[in-house]
Design an enzyme around this catalytic site. Structure first.
Site, PDB file in Angstrom:
ATOM      1  N   GLU A 106      -7.533  -0.653   5.334  1.00 16.25           N
ATOM      2  CA  GLU A 106      -6.110  -0.814   5.147  1.00 16.25           C
ATOM      3  C   GLU A 106      -5.670  -1.166   6.346  1.00 16.25           C
ATOM      4  O   GLU A 106      -4.613  -2.137   6.459  1.00 16.25           O
ATOM      5  CB  GLU A 106      -5.600   0.799   4.971  1.00 16.25           C
ATOM      6  CG  GLU A 106      -6.111   1.210   3.279  1.00 16.25           C
ATOM      7  CD  GLU A 106      -5.771   2.516   2.980  1.00 16.25           C
ATOM      8  OE1 GLU A 106      -5.290   3.104   3.665  1.00 16.25           O
ATOM      9  OE2 GLU A 106      -5.843   2.942   1.675  1.00 16.25           O
ATOM     10  N   GLY A 138      -4.853   7.329   4.456  1.00 16.67           N
ATOM     11  CA  GLY A 138      -6.194   7.671   4.521  1.00 16.67           C
ATOM     12  C   GLY A 138      -6.708   8.563   3.570  1.00 16.67           C
ATOM     13  O   GLY A 138      -7.984   9.135   3.539  1.00 16.67           O
ATOM     14  N   GLY A 139      -5.657   9.209   2.902  1.00 20.28           N
ATOM     15  CA  GLY A 139      -5.842  10.262   1.801  1.00 20.28           C
ATOM     16  C   GLY A 139      -7.106  10.000   0.919  1.00 20.28           C
ATOM     17  O   GLY A 139      -7.802  10.806   0.436  1.00 20.28           O
ATOM     18  N   ASP A 150       0.659  -1.103  -0.061  1.00 24.00           N
ATOM     19  CA  ASP A 150      -0.092  -0.020   0.045  1.00 24.00           C
ATOM     20  C   ASP A 150       0.929   1.201  -0.129  1.00 24.00           C
ATOM     21  O   ASP A 150       2.094   1.261   0.279  1.00 24.00           O
ATOM     22  CB  ASP A 150      -0.912  -0.010   1.328  1.00 24.00           C
ATOM     23  CG  ASP A 150      -2.102   1.052   1.091  1.00 24.00           C
ATOM     24  OD1 ASP A 150      -2.241   1.479  -0.065  1.00 24.00           O
ATOM     25  OD2 ASP A 150      -2.846   1.045   1.995  1.00 24.00           O
TER      26      ASP A 150
HETATM   27  C1  5RP Z   1      -5.709   5.728   0.645  1.00 22.86           C
HETATM   28  C2  5RP Z   1      -4.303   5.605   1.103  1.00 22.86           C
HETATM   29  C3  5RP Z   1      -3.229   5.670   0.092  1.00 22.86           C
HETATM   30  O1  5RP Z   1      -2.155   5.150   0.261  1.00 22.86           O
HETATM   31  C4  5RP Z   1      -2.743   7.158   0.199  1.00 22.86           C
HETATM   32  O2  5RP Z   1      -3.498   8.402   0.147  1.00 22.86           O
HETATM   33  C5  5RP Z   1      -1.370   7.539  -0.737  1.00 22.86           C
HETATM   34  O3  5RP Z   1      -2.020   7.552  -2.186  1.00 22.86           O
HETATM   35  P1  5RP Z   1      -1.248   7.814  -3.520  1.00 22.86           P
HETATM   36  O4  5RP Z   1      -0.684   6.370  -3.762  1.00 22.86           O
HETATM   37  O5  5RP Z   1      -2.430   8.262  -4.432  1.00 22.86           O
HETATM   38  O6  5RP Z   1      -0.257   9.094  -3.107  1.00 22.86           O
HETATM   39  O7  5RP Z   1      -4.030   5.801   2.407  1.00 22.86           O
HETATM   40  O8  5RP Z   1      -6.575   5.652   1.805  1.00 22.86           O
END
Ligand code: 5RP
Length: 218
Positions: A103, A95-96, A81
């Site tokens: 997760e 959590g963005g 992730d």
């Molecule tokens: C989603 C998340 C993502 O891992 C986090 O926001 C990073 O996102 P990206 O790979 O688009 O930069 O926690 O809930």
């Protein structure tokens, strides 16, 4: 190189950790989308995946990869992730994309959390990125008041309902000096489902896309 190229390089490097005939834990976000693209040609060499969001499940299924219910899976070797911020101690804000609760559940099951990031995600102190907190809808205002007492400025992410039917408060202006303690404190507020601090269970492996190529820290 642009940020997406660095994300893609990190995601491709994570494919080396995928074991033959395994079920792979798959996160959410744009970096993970590159990982799913890379996993697609390997679909006949794995049993399938468990996924942290409806969005990733749809991408996995479109790639021809079977998606298992986590309840049907006893053991997971890896969970791959992204992160919104990560420190050298491998503590993260996540959590963005609003998928933090699923997760955190899959990360708890997996033996190894492999975090894939571009180098902009590395920070000395967590908190410049607003900390997502998933809350039961009726508790939104109460939880927001409690988060103010902890020194933050919560902002309701209006219009977003999580895959679990809940809401997200993004907490601004936190300078998180003790991530494990803050993770515990926020979890103790009634109505909080989960918060985006991944400190008690941080990453085990960090793969960073850099101008010099992917750098791996284990
Ligand atoms: C989603 C998340 C993502 O891992 C986090 O926001 C990073 O996102 P990206 O790979 O688009 O930069 O926690 O809930």
């Amino acid at each position: 190189m642009d940020q997406n190229t660095l994300k893609q390089a990190a995601a491709m490097a994570a494919l080396d950790y995928v074991q033959q005939d395994s079920i792979v834990g798959v996160g959410t976000g744009s970096t993970v989308a590159f990982f799913i693209q890379g996993l697609a040609p390997m679909r006949n060499r794995i049993r399938g995946a468990v996924s942290s969001s409806e969005d990733s499940s749809a991408k996995l299924k479109a790639a021809g990869i079977e998606v298992f219910d986590l309840n049907a899976v006893n053991q997971l070797d890896i969970y791959v992730d992204g992160a919104d911020e990560i420190t050298s101690h491998r503590h993260m804000i996540k959590g963005g994309g609003g998928a933090l609760t699923r997760e955190k559940i899959i990360a708890a099951v997996a033996s190894k959390f492999i975090c894939i990031i571009d180098e902009t995600k590395q920070v000395d102190i967590l908190g410049a990125f607003p900390l997502p907190v998933e809350v039961i809808p009726m508790a939104r205002s109460y939880v927001a008041r409690e988060l103010v007492r902890l020194g933050g400025q919560p902002v309701w992410r209006e219009g977003l309902v999580t895959d679990n039917g809940n809401l997200i408060l993004d907490v601004h202006n936190l300078k998180i000096l003790n991530p494990c303690e803050l993770e515990r404190q926020i979890n103790q507020i009634a109505g909080v489902v989960c918060n985006g601090l991944f400190a008690q269970r941080g990453a085990d492996v960090v793969i960073t896309g850099t101008e010099q190529g992917p750098q791996i820290s284990e």
